[in-house]
Design an enzyme around this catalytic site. Structure first.
Site, PDB file in Angstrom:
ATOM      1  N   ARG A 103      -4.997 -10.083  -3.940  1.00 17.65           N
ATOM      2  CA  ARG A 103      -6.449  -9.965  -3.929  1.00 17.65           C
ATOM      3  C   ARG A 103      -6.844  -8.548  -3.595  1.00 17.65           C
ATOM      4  NH1 ARG A 103     -10.586 -13.066   0.184  1.00 17.65           N
ATOM      5  NH2 ARG A 103      -9.621 -11.625   1.660  1.00 17.65           N
ATOM      6  N   THR A 107     -12.975  -5.729  -4.000  1.00 18.25           N
ATOM      7  CA  THR A 107     -13.707  -6.562  -4.970  1.00 18.25           C
ATOM      8  C   THR A 107     -13.484  -8.051  -4.739  1.00 18.25           C
ATOM      9  OG1 THR A 107     -11.889  -6.608  -6.569  1.00 18.25           O
ATOM     10  CG2 THR A 107     -13.419  -4.738  -6.682  1.00 18.25           C
ATOM     11  N   ASP A 203      -5.209 -14.648   9.188  1.00 14.67           N
ATOM     12  CA  ASP A 203      -4.447 -14.410   7.966  1.00 14.67           C
ATOM     13  C   ASP A 203      -3.192 -15.281   7.995  1.00 14.67           C
ATOM     14  OD1 ASP A 203      -2.281 -13.104   6.298  1.00 14.67           O
ATOM     15  OD2 ASP A 203      -3.978 -11.844   5.750  1.00 14.67           O
ATOM     16  N   ASP A 206       0.255 -13.419   7.617  1.00  5.31           N
ATOM     17  CA  ASP A 206       0.647 -12.674   8.814  1.00  5.31           C
ATOM     18  C   ASP A 206       1.092 -13.613   9.932  1.00  5.31           C
ATOM     19  OD1 ASP A 206       0.038 -10.356   7.511  1.00  5.31           O
ATOM     20  OD2 ASP A 206      -1.853  -9.996   8.560  1.00  5.31           O
TER      21      ASP A 206
END
Length: 213
Positions: A103, A107, A203, A206
């Site tokens: 990703r 954007t 995340d 992570d």
């Protein structure tokens, strides 16, 4: 597209521990596997089977087995790998393919950087694994990729989903003419300005694998 939010106290319990910032990576990985196995039970209610005759110690009878071609499990790299073992516990004979999606953080658009999948997915049921349905771009792109390859039934399994992600997924898949089911452990409140799910769990990649420096 159908959305199924799993409702089970064990799912809620495991998800609560996953959300806790104090949960370390080894515990996070183990609980993710356990949680995905519970979600897989919900996700595979419509898995295709065919009749088979067998002989028990007492008599003959008719049961069922997974149809051919076998289901295809597709984790989205990298975080989806943390869900694979949990899915394979329930579907050990399924085949596994991989999609590398990234990703763009400015954007929020997703693109494919790697794939290991059959060229022809005609007649295949696919189970896509991605921990977080946040903006929806990555999962939408993955599902569209599989549809272009010929998949005719797709189930996406996520740990969490945001309303914005579901809305985008429904919009982008409106023209897709194959059944799509989303199975998730929880529908959270919203996305924040950075595109993270709130309250979320951070995340997922992570927290599964740590941050490489």
């Amino acid at each position: 597209m159908q959305v199924h939010v799993a409702d089970h106290p064990l799912i809620d319990h495991k998800l609560t521990v996953l959300r806790d910032e104090r949960t370390d990576s080894p515990t996070f990985r183990r609980l993710t596997e356990e949680l995905v196995t519970l979600l897989a039970y919900e996700a595979t209610r419509d898995v295709r089977v065919e009749p088979v005759d067998i002989t028990t110690p007492v008599t003959t009878t008719t049961g069922v087995r997974l149809s051919t071609p076998r289901p295809l499990v597709v984790p989205i790299l990298r975080a989806g790998l943390g869900m694979l073992e949990g899915m394979q516990r329930l579907l050990p004979t399924a085949e596994v393919g991989f999609l590398g999606m990234i990703r763009d953080e400015s954007t929020l658009e997703a693109s494919t950087y790697a794939e290991r999948l059959p060229e022809d997915l005609a007649g295949r049921q696919c189970y896509v694994l991605d921990p977080m349905l946040a903006t929806g771009g990555t999962l939408a792109a993955a599902i569209e990729f599989l549809v272009r390859r010929g998949a005719d039934h797709i189930t996406a399994v996520t740990l969490l989903a945001a309303p914005e992600g579901i809305e985008r997924l429904e919009a982008e898949l409106a023209a897709v003419d194959v059944p799509v089911l989303l199975v998730t452990a929880a529908l959270d409140e919203r996305l924040n300005d950075l595109g993270y799910i709130v309250p979320g769990l951070g995340d997922a990649g992570d927290r599964l694998y740590g941050v490489a420096h």
